[in-house]
Write an enzyme that holds these catalytic residues in place. Structure first.
Site, PDB file in Angstrom:
ATOM      1  CG  ASP A 168      -0.330   0.169   2.534  1.00 37.25           C
ATOM      2  OD1 ASP A 168       0.916   0.279   2.598  1.00 37.25           O
ATOM      3  OD2 ASP A 168      -1.060   0.228   3.538  1.00 37.25           O
ATOM      4  CB  CYS A 200       0.992  -2.378   4.809  1.00 37.86           C
ATOM      5  SG  CYS A 200       0.900  -3.429   6.267  1.00 37.86           S
ATOM      6  CB  THR A 219       2.698  -2.117  11.079  1.00 34.92           C
ATOM      7  OG1 THR A 219       1.429  -2.622  10.606  1.00 34.92           O
ATOM      8  CG2 THR A 219       2.505  -0.747  11.712  1.00 34.92           C
ATOM      9  CG  HIS A 228      11.871 -23.747  12.198  1.00 38.66           C
ATOM     10  ND1 HIS A 228      11.980 -23.594  13.556  1.00 38.66           N
ATOM     11  CD2 HIS A 228      13.046 -24.312  11.797  1.00 38.66           C
ATOM     12  CE1 HIS A 228      13.154 -24.049  13.982  1.00 38.66           C
ATOM     13  NE2 HIS A 228      13.833 -24.471  12.917  1.00 38.66           N
ATOM     14  CG  HIS A 269      10.129 -27.646  11.056  1.00 38.28           C
ATOM     15  ND1 HIS A 269       9.871 -27.051  12.270  1.00 38.28           N
ATOM     16  CD2 HIS A 269      11.468 -27.854  11.006  1.00 38.28           C
ATOM     17  CE1 HIS A 269      11.010 -26.892  12.931  1.00 38.28           C
ATOM     18  NE2 HIS A 269      11.988 -27.379  12.190  1.00 38.28           N
TER      19      HIS A 269
END
Ligand code: RB5
Length: 151
Positions: free
Chosen positions: A7, A64, A66, A97, A132
């Site tokens: 964004d 974005c 954060t 992982h 995993h």
């Protein structure tokens, strides 16, 4: 093929990362946004995570402000394992992982050089499989169960 999207909060970092990815010789598809106008992160998460979910791209990168909004949306898509990463250790773990097929970054919380290093570590790391894989299989089963209304 790496699909990348952001964004307005991630636009500047996206430009830097696109250049870094090209310098690594990777084929990239930049799915926007392509100007500084305020946009809604779910629209760009949908483009990138949708392409990975449908198998049109092996890997995606979302940015974005954060990284939080992008990661919330991306993980709604079947088969997408999106990891919000803030350092190189998390980047390595996300691949080794979690076999994360979408890397999510915060354009307003990371220095560009740090973000470039994170992307490089994530691209170079190798999924370990083994124990995993059992965990990833459980995630896939949960997706199927939720979709079928079993849980
Ligand atoms: C946009 O202002 C901002 O909310 C967005 O970039 C992101 O940080 C959301 O999680």
């Amino acid at each position: 093929m790496v699909v990348i999207g952001s964004d307005h909060g991630g636009l500047e970092l996206k430009s830097v990362l696109c250049e870094a990815l090209r310098q690594r010789g990777l084929e990239i598809a930049d799915l926007g946004t392509d100007n500084g106008d305020s946009v809604d992160y779910p629209d760009f998460a949908e483009k990138v995570a949708g392409a990975v979910s449908r198998g049109e791209a092996e890997r995606g990168i979302l940015i974005c402000g954060t990284g939080i909004g992008m990661s919330i949306v991306a993980n709604k898509f079947p088969g997408v394992r999106a990891a919000l990463v803030t350092d190189e250790y998390m980047a390595r773990m996300a691949k080794e992982h979690n076999n994360a097929n979408v890397l999510v970054l915060g354009g307003r919380v990371l220095e560009a050089m740090t973000a470039c290093r994170i992307v490089g570590v994530w691209l170079d790391a190798v999924y370990e499989g083994g124990r995993h894989q059992r965990r990833l299989d459980k995630i896939a089963q949960l997706e199927a169960d939720v979709k079928a209304g079993r849980i």
